[in-house]
Motif scaffolding. Sequence first.
Motif, PDB file in Angstrom:
ATOM      1  N   GLU A 186       0.815  -1.223   0.000  1.00 32.84           N
ATOM      2  CA  GLU A 186       0.000   0.000   0.000  1.00 32.84           C
ATOM      3  C   GLU A 186       0.850   1.275   0.000  1.00 32.84           C
ATOM      4  O   GLU A 186       0.311   2.374  -0.043  1.00 32.84           O
ATOM      5  CB  GLU A 186      -0.936   0.011   1.221  1.00 32.84           C
ATOM      6  CG  GLU A 186      -0.290   0.267   2.594  1.00 32.84           C
ATOM      7  CD  GLU A 186       0.361  -0.972   3.231  1.00 32.84           C
ATOM      8  OE1 GLU A 186       0.827  -1.850   2.493  1.00 32.84           O
ATOM      9  OE2 GLU A 186       0.421  -1.019   4.471  1.00 32.84           O
ATOM     10  N   ASP A 201       4.568   6.222   2.587  1.00 26.92           N
ATOM     11  CA  ASP A 201       5.513   5.549   3.483  1.00 26.92           C
ATOM     12  C   ASP A 201       6.235   6.592   4.335  1.00 26.92           C
ATOM     13  O   ASP A 201       6.978   7.410   3.814  1.00 26.92           O
ATOM     14  CB  ASP A 201       6.535   4.779   2.625  1.00 26.92           C
ATOM     15  CG  ASP A 201       7.838   4.491   3.365  1.00 26.92           C
ATOM     16  OD1 ASP A 201       7.795   4.323   4.595  1.00 26.92           O
ATOM     17  OD2 ASP A 201       8.889   4.424   2.693  1.00 26.92           O
ATOM     18  N   SER A 202       5.986   6.561   5.631  1.00 25.79           N
ATOM     19  CA  SER A 202       6.693   7.506   6.503  1.00 25.79           C
ATOM     20  C   SER A 202       7.726   6.788   7.381  1.00 25.79           C
ATOM     21  O   SER A 202       8.587   7.421   7.978  1.00 25.79           O
ATOM     22  CB  SER A 202       5.703   8.274   7.386  1.00 25.79           C
ATOM     23  OG  SER A 202       4.891   7.373   8.097  1.00 25.79           O
ATOM     24  N   ASN A 203       7.657   5.469   7.467  1.00 24.80           N
ATOM     25  CA  ASN A 203       8.594   4.762   8.364  1.00 24.80           C
ATOM     26  C   ASN A 203      10.028   4.765   7.863  1.00 24.80           C
ATOM     27  O   ASN A 203      10.968   4.747   8.660  1.00 24.80           O
ATOM     28  CB  ASN A 203       8.143   3.309   8.582  1.00 24.80           C
ATOM     29  CG  ASN A 203       6.910   3.232   9.455  1.00 24.80           C
ATOM     30  OD1 ASN A 203       6.524   4.226  10.062  1.00 24.80           O
ATOM     31  ND2 ASN A 203       6.285   2.076   9.500  1.00 24.80           N
ATOM     32  N   GLY A 250       4.417  -5.972   8.352  1.00 29.00           N
ATOM     33  CA  GLY A 250       4.427  -7.375   7.942  1.00 29.00           C
ATOM     34  C   GLY A 250       4.815  -8.344   9.047  1.00 29.00           C
ATOM     35  O   GLY A 250       5.289  -9.449   8.765  1.00 29.00           O
ATOM     36  N   GLY A 298       4.110  -1.922  11.512  1.00 23.93           N
ATOM     37  CA  GLY A 298       4.052  -0.885  10.482  1.00 23.93           C
ATOM     38  C   GLY A 298       3.410   0.402  10.959  1.00 23.93           C
ATOM     39  O   GLY A 298       3.723   1.489  10.458  1.00 23.93           O
ATOM     40  N   ASN A 299       2.521   0.309  11.938  1.00 25.25           N
ATOM     41  CA  ASN A 299       1.885   1.533  12.434  1.00 25.25           C
ATOM     42  C   ASN A 299       2.966   2.495  12.899  1.00 25.25           C
ATOM     43  O   ASN A 299       3.789   2.143  13.758  1.00 25.25           O
ATOM     44  CB  ASN A 299       0.954   1.203  13.600  1.00 25.25           C
ATOM     45  CG  ASN A 299      -0.469   1.014  13.124  1.00 25.25           C
ATOM     46  OD1 ASN A 299      -0.945   1.756  12.257  1.00 25.25           O
ATOM     47  ND2 ASN A 299      -1.135   0.015  13.665  1.00 25.25           N
TER      48      ASN A 299
END
Length: 398
Positions: A186, A201-203, A250, A298-299
């Motif tokens: 996503e 994607d911010s991570n 994941g 992932g959060n």
Amino acid sequence: MFVTVKDKEMISVKEALALIQNNSISLGVEEVSVSEALDSYLSEAVFSPINLPPFRQSAMDGFAVRSHQGGFYTIKEEIQAGDSKDIKLEVGEGARIFTGAQVPDDADNVIMKEHVLEKEEQIFLQKKTEKNNIRIPGELIKKGALALPKGTLLNSAALAFLIGLGIAKVKINKKPSVAILITGNELESAGESLTRGKIYDSNSIMLKMLLKKAGIEKIACYNVKDTEEDSVEVVKKAIENYDLLIASGGISVGDYDLMRNAFQTNGVCEKFYKINQRPGKPIYFGKKENTLVFGLPGNPAACFINYQVYVLPAIQLALGNESILLLKKATLEEELLNPTNKSLFLRAEVRGGSVKISENQNSAMLQSLVAANALVYIPETIKKIEKGEEVHYLEILQ
Ligand code: AMP
Ligand code: MG
């Protein structure tokens, strides 16, 4: 009737931290020039090779004199900082001297310029001074004395201190190289237009910046598709080339959470999988030979918090810093309840010894982390803390 079954795989915060401590990696020592050692940790103690200052040094601009009872002196010479001339003084004689210059052996006092009247070759004392304004050799540090202990974080002051002792090279613990693995079909990169079903994607930037703050220099970032094949392949490549893997997303129990399996397939020995905490319960930690593997949720806020609590200490151990995860204490501004059976890590602002818990603790919410400078730790056994009581917190490095 419902029965709560305790998740067998779940461990406590303390158990998780103990496993990290017991499975730390060490990457050896390297000698680098001091100018390249910022944010590293000393791998051995450093002792001063010289006295500092190396000679009797004037602490003032004024007159170095060989004292007597009278109030005036004859001034013979001038000594600048850096001069190496050897000047002899008789009683009642002096030399004009400047801060940092070597005081003649015969002089027992440096009189401040502000405390005399000057007339031709003579000075007249206006005021008696208590201090002699002479720095003695080794006053700052003596030759052979411990300058910095093993494990010292080499910040700017530490590097300047070493250089001031004439030390040009230091032995430091090698820093781990890190691979960030970003999972999630996503995810889109900022700058691209957001299509249906996607988020940005911010991570990856968050983890990269956090690693830089921790002094890590070699960082690679891989995007991983939510397929078994891609997950296994990227993990394989990363394990072969890096000392530490940090996967984002994941790692939970969904059908497309494939990282745990990818780690297992690549022969990583699992140390823990879930921690009885909120946020960030699913967190994987494993080891293969001298490579550490973390799988973070992932959060974004959960990812951030688990990095601070678990990954950063693992990095600090590898860097040679043994005092990891130091909890501090401060008092709560408002009553706090823990209705869960889990440990909590609550983002908060600590100012002047007082803790204000941030309003929004959502694990996806980054905005409330922006102003946070602390994570308050509430152990799972604590259900209520009154206003004004003390809590433990971890300072956030971000
Ligand atoms: P996961 O842990 O993969 O189940 O993801 C949990 C939540 O975090 C989902 O809503 C994801 O879309 C979101 N998420 C996962 N990876 C990232 C990322 N790199 N940046 C921002 N959000 C993410
Ligand atoms: Mg995912």
